[in-house]
Design a protein around this motif. Structure first.
Motif, PDB file in Angstrom:
ATOM      1  N   TYR A 149      27.187 -14.263   2.056  1.00 16.89           N
ATOM      2  CA  TYR A 149      28.214 -14.230   2.604  1.00 16.89           C
ATOM      3  C   TYR A 149      29.256 -15.156   2.468  1.00 16.89           C
ATOM      4  CZ  TYR A 149      31.865 -13.647   6.260  1.00 16.89           C
ATOM      5  OH  TYR A 149      33.193 -13.996   6.859  1.00 16.89           O
ATOM      6  N   VAL A 150      29.885 -15.421   1.903  1.00 16.35           N
ATOM      7  CA  VAL A 150      30.872 -16.797   1.216  1.00 16.35           C
ATOM      8  C   VAL A 150      32.714 -16.492   2.214  1.00 16.35           C
ATOM      9  CG1 VAL A 150      32.246 -18.345   0.420  1.00 16.35           C
ATOM     10  CG2 VAL A 150      30.237 -16.930  -0.887  1.00 16.35           C
ATOM     11  N   ASP A 151      32.344 -16.977   3.377  1.00 13.18           N
ATOM     12  CA  ASP A 151      33.810 -17.113   4.793  1.00 13.18           C
ATOM     13  C   ASP A 151      34.501 -18.341   4.291  1.00 13.18           C
ATOM     14  OD1 ASP A 151      35.532 -17.671   6.627  1.00 13.18           O
ATOM     15  OD2 ASP A 151      34.072 -17.772   7.964  1.00 13.18           O
ATOM     16  N   THR A 152      35.510 -17.995   3.433  1.00  3.48           N
ATOM     17  CA  THR A 152      36.666 -18.702   3.073  1.00  3.48           C
ATOM     18  C   THR A 152      37.562 -19.381   3.912  1.00  3.48           C
ATOM     19  OG1 THR A 152      37.884 -16.902   1.975  1.00  3.48           O
ATOM     20  CG2 THR A 152      36.174 -17.726   0.427  1.00  3.48           C
ATOM     21  N   TYR A 165      29.725 -28.183   6.424  1.00  6.25           N
ATOM     22  CA  TYR A 165      29.663 -28.997   6.787  1.00  6.25           C
ATOM     23  C   TYR A 165      30.625 -30.374   6.638  1.00  6.25           C
ATOM     24  CZ  TYR A 165      24.800 -27.495   7.029  1.00  6.25           C
ATOM     25  OH  TYR A 165      24.313 -27.285   7.827  1.00  6.25           O
ATOM     26  N   LEU A 166      31.507 -30.949   7.448  1.00  2.11           N
ATOM     27  CA  LEU A 166      32.256 -32.074   6.878  1.00  2.11           C
ATOM     28  C   LEU A 166      32.127 -33.080   7.092  1.00  2.11           C
ATOM     29  CD1 LEU A 166      35.979 -31.875   6.634  1.00  2.11           C
ATOM     30  CD2 LEU A 166      35.939 -32.089   9.037  1.00  2.11           C
ATOM     31  N   ASN A 167      32.034 -33.501   5.512  1.00  2.00           N
ATOM     32  CA  ASN A 167      31.461 -34.785   5.930  1.00  2.00           C
ATOM     33  C   ASN A 167      30.135 -35.129   6.312  1.00  2.00           C
ATOM     34  OD1 ASN A 167      33.940 -36.013   4.215  1.00  2.00           O
ATOM     35  ND2 ASN A 167      35.231 -36.568   5.807  1.00  2.00           N
ATOM     36  N   GLY A 168      29.138 -34.410   6.111  1.00  2.00           N
ATOM     37  CA  GLY A 168      28.148 -34.357   6.288  1.00  2.00           C
ATOM     38  C   GLY A 168      27.609 -34.318   8.123  1.00  2.00           C
ATOM     39  N   THR A 169      28.936 -33.845   9.050  1.00  2.00           N
ATOM     40  CA  THR A 169      28.482 -33.079   9.869  1.00  2.00           C
ATOM     41  C   THR A 169      29.320 -31.576  10.261  1.00  2.00           C
ATOM     42  OG1 THR A 169      29.333 -35.299  10.569  1.00  2.00           O
ATOM     43  CG2 THR A 169      29.686 -33.351  12.745  1.00  2.00           C
ATOM     44  N   LYS A 200      44.412 -37.614  -2.373  1.00  2.00           N
ATOM     45  CA  LYS A 200      43.567 -38.801  -1.988  1.00  2.00           C
ATOM     46  C   LYS A 200      42.779 -38.568  -0.832  1.00  2.00           C
ATOM     47  CE  LYS A 200      42.933 -44.083  -1.288  1.00  2.00           C
ATOM     48  NZ  LYS A 200      42.507 -44.229   0.481  1.00  2.00           N
ATOM     49  N   ALA A 201      43.348 -37.984  -0.045  1.00  4.34           N
ATOM     50  CA  ALA A 201      42.741 -37.848   1.206  1.00  4.34           C
ATOM     51  C   ALA A 201      41.512 -36.740   1.029  1.00  4.34           C
ATOM     52  CB  ALA A 201      43.094 -36.943   2.420  1.00  4.34           C
ATOM     53  N   LEU A 202      41.695 -35.553   0.427  1.00  5.54           N
ATOM     54  CA  LEU A 202      41.278 -35.019  -0.210  1.00  5.54           C
ATOM     55  C   LEU A 202      40.174 -35.134  -1.604  1.00  5.54           C
ATOM     56  CD1 LEU A 202      44.217 -31.437  -0.560  1.00  5.54           C
ATOM     57  CD2 LEU A 202      42.256 -31.501   0.514  1.00  5.54           C
ATOM     58  N   ASP A 203      39.913 -35.905  -2.120  1.00  6.47           N
ATOM     59  CA  ASP A 203      39.231 -36.597  -2.797  1.00  6.47           C
ATOM     60  C   ASP A 203      38.189 -37.017  -2.079  1.00  6.47           C
ATOM     61  OD1 ASP A 203      39.911 -36.081  -5.117  1.00  6.47           O
ATOM     62  OD2 ASP A 203      41.236 -37.497  -5.357  1.00  6.47           O
ATOM     63  N   GLU A 204      38.168 -38.320  -0.647  1.00  5.31           N
ATOM     64  CA  GLU A 204      37.556 -38.293  -0.459  1.00  5.31           C
ATOM     65  C   GLU A 204      36.381 -37.161   0.769  1.00  5.31           C
ATOM     66  OE1 GLU A 204      40.550 -42.078  -0.020  1.00  5.31           O
ATOM     67  OE2 GLU A 204      39.518 -41.550   1.821  1.00  5.31           O
ATOM     68  N   VAL A 205      37.176 -36.386   0.685  1.00  6.35           N
ATOM     69  CA  VAL A 205      36.752 -35.334   1.417  1.00  6.35           C
ATOM     70  C   VAL A 205      34.915 -34.447   1.156  1.00  6.35           C
ATOM     71  CG1 VAL A 205      37.880 -33.683   1.861  1.00  6.35           C
ATOM     72  CG2 VAL A 205      36.479 -33.803   4.140  1.00  6.35           C
ATOM     73  N   GLU A 206      33.880 -34.584   1.994  1.00  3.04           N
ATOM     74  CA  GLU A 206      32.610 -33.928   1.328  1.00  3.04           C
ATOM     75  C   GLU A 206      32.104 -32.814   2.246  1.00  3.04           C
ATOM     76  OE1 GLU A 206      28.534 -35.035   1.341  1.00  3.04           O
ATOM     77  OE2 GLU A 206      29.912 -37.195   0.585  1.00  3.04           O
ATOM     78  N   LEU A 207      32.632 -31.344   1.606  1.00 10.59           N
ATOM     79  CA  LEU A 207      33.324 -30.359   2.237  1.00 10.59           C
ATOM     80  C   LEU A 207      31.365 -29.477   1.794  1.00 10.59           C
ATOM     81  CD1 LEU A 207      34.316 -28.200   4.377  1.00 10.59           C
ATOM     82  CD2 LEU A 207      35.782 -27.197   1.676  1.00 10.59           C
ATOM     83  N   ASP A 208      30.578 -29.307   2.662  1.00 11.01           N
ATOM     84  CA  ASP A 208      29.849 -28.125   2.028  1.00 11.01           C
ATOM     85  C   ASP A 208      29.022 -26.777   2.527  1.00 11.01           C
ATOM     86  OD1 ASP A 208      28.707 -30.056   0.004  1.00 11.01           O
ATOM     87  OD2 ASP A 208      28.383 -32.047   1.980  1.00 11.01           O
ATOM     88  N   ILE A 209      28.910 -26.351   1.803  1.00 12.89           N
ATOM     89  CA  ILE A 209      28.444 -24.941   2.543  1.00 12.89           C
ATOM     90  C   ILE A 209      27.030 -24.606   2.221  1.00 12.89           C
ATOM     91  CG2 ILE A 209      28.840 -22.654   2.121  1.00 12.89           C
ATOM     92  CD1 ILE A 209      31.182 -23.764   3.166  1.00 12.89           C
ATOM     93  N   GLY A 210      26.536 -24.508   3.405  1.00  8.04           N
ATOM     94  CA  GLY A 210      24.915 -23.943   3.491  1.00  8.04           C
ATOM     95  C   GLY A 210      24.499 -22.139   4.661  1.00  8.04           C
ATOM     96  N   TYR A 211      23.744 -21.893   4.413  1.00  5.48           N
ATOM     97  CA  TYR A 211      22.585 -21.355   5.308  1.00  5.48           C
ATOM     98  C   TYR A 211      20.982 -20.919   5.917  1.00  5.48           C
ATOM     99  CZ  TYR A 211      26.297 -19.173   2.417  1.00  5.48           C
ATOM    100  OH  TYR A 211      27.390 -18.752   1.556  1.00  5.48           O
ATOM    101  N   GLU A 212      21.678 -21.257   7.424  1.00  3.40           N
ATOM    102  CA  GLU A 212      20.659 -21.000   8.391  1.00  3.40           C
ATOM    103  C   GLU A 212      20.927 -19.829   9.212  1.00  3.40           C
ATOM    104  OE1 GLU A 212      21.417 -23.703  11.652  1.00  3.40           O
ATOM    105  OE2 GLU A 212      21.423 -24.857  10.250  1.00  3.40           O
ATOM    106  N   ASP A 213      19.313 -18.727   8.552  1.00  4.69           N
ATOM    107  CA  ASP A 213      19.357 -17.599   8.393  1.00  4.69           C
ATOM    108  C   ASP A 213      20.143 -16.837   8.274  1.00  4.69           C
ATOM    109  OD1 ASP A 213      16.416 -18.784  10.449  1.00  4.69           O
ATOM    110  OD2 ASP A 213      18.316 -18.396  12.307  1.00  4.69           O
TER     111      ASP A 213
END
Ligand code: DC
Length: 226
Positions: free
Chosen positions: A28-31, A76-80, A57-70
Motif C-alpha cells: 500500500y502506498v499512501d501518497t 521518514y523525513l531526514n531520518g526521523t 534547493k530545500a527539496l534537493d536537500e530533504v531526504e524522504l524515505d518510505i518504509g514498512y513496519e508490519d
C-alpha cells in the motif's frame, strides 16, 4: 499489477486501499502522507513557497524515505519517523498548499513511479490514475457527499482525542477539495478510464468487496487466492 485510487479527502480511499492491499498481498502506498511530510518540512523551514530557487534547493536537500513496519507505511523525513506527526488536520491543510507547487509534485511523482515499478501496489492520492500511474491496470475514483466525508473525519478525530465540530471539519474538507480540484498542476479529477465508486451509502466492507471483485476480474492470480 498497479491499482490506482483517487478521490477527495475523507472518501474512504486509505482505509479501503490499506485493507485491499493486505487482503491481496500488495504494497500500500499512501501518497498523501508524502505531501504531508513535505508540507511539514517546508513550513518548518519558513520558506516563501513562491520563490522557486530556494524551494528547489530545500527539496534537493530533504531526504524522504518510505518504509514498512508490519505492513504499515512509515514516512521518514531526514531520518526521523514522522508517520504520526503528519496525521493532524493542520498537516493535511499544509499538504494541500504545498501540493500545488510544481517542484514538489515533480519530486514526489518520481518517487511514487519508482515504487510502482518495483512492486504490485495499491496506491492512493489525487493524481494517481491521471499522472503517476496512467497505465495502471485498475483505476478507481472514490467519492462521497461532503456531509458523509465530514462525519467520517469527525469520528476519526474524536477517536484520536482531537476536539473539533462537524461544521469545522466539513468547511475544511470543502476548502481542501476546492484547492485540490482547481490547482494548475495535476488537479484532482477522475481519469477517463477510472471506475466511479460513490461510498455515501456504503460501508467500508461493502466498498472493499467491490474492489476485490474488480481486482479479481483483472488478475486471475489474485482471483485464485480469494
Ligand atoms: O490524502 P491526504 O489527505 O493525506 O492528502 C493530503 C493533501 O495532499 C491533499 O489535500 C492533496 C495532496 N495530495 C496531492 O496533491 N496528490 C496526491 N497524490 C496525494 C495528496
Amino acid at each position: 499489477m498497479r491499482i490506482a485510487i483517487d478521490g477527495p479527502a475523507g472518501a474512504g480511499k486509505s482505509t479501503v486501499a490499506k485493507a485491499l492491499a493486505k487482503r491481496i498481498g500488495f504494497i500500500y502506498v499512501d501518497t498523501g502522507a508524502m505531501y504531508r511530510a513535505i508540507g511539514l518540512y517546508l513550513m518548518e523551514k519558513k520558506l516563501n513557497l513562491h520563490d522557486e530557487a530556494p524551494l528547489r534547493k530545500a527539496l534537493d536537500e530533504v531526504e524522504l524515505d518510505i518504509g514498512y513496519e508490519d505492513g504499515i507505511q512509515q514516512v521518514y523525513l531526514n531520518g526521523t519517523n514522522v508517520t504520526s506527526k503528519i496525521r493532524t488536520e493542520a498537516a493535511g491543510s499544509m499538504a494541500s498548499q504545498v501540493s500545488a507547487l510544481l517542484p514538489v509534485r515533480e519530486k514526489l511523482v518520481e518517487i511514487q513511479q519508482e515504487l510502482g515499478r518495483r512492486a504490485d501496489v495499491v496506491m492512493d492520492g489525487r493524481d494517481i490514475g491521471t499522472v503517476v500511474l496512467p497505465d495502471a491496470e485498475l483505476k478507481v475514483y472514490f467519492t462521497a457527499s461532503s456531509k458523509v466525508r465530514a462525519e467520517r473525519r469527525y469520528r476519526e478525530l474524536v477517536e484520536k482525542g482531537i476536539i473539533s465540530t462537524i461544521e469545522e471539519v466539513e468547511a475544511d474538507i470543502l476548502a481542501r477539495d476546492y484547492r485540490d480540484m482547481h490547482r494548475k498542476h495535476s488537479p484532482l479529477k477522475q481519469a477517463d478510464d477510472a471506475i466511479l465508486v460513490d461510498s455515501s451509502d456504503m460501508t467500508i466492507s461493502e466498498v472493499l468487496q467491490v474492489m476485490i471483485k474488480l481486482v479479481a476480474e483483472r488478475n486471475p492470480e489474485v482471483a485464485k487466492l480469494l
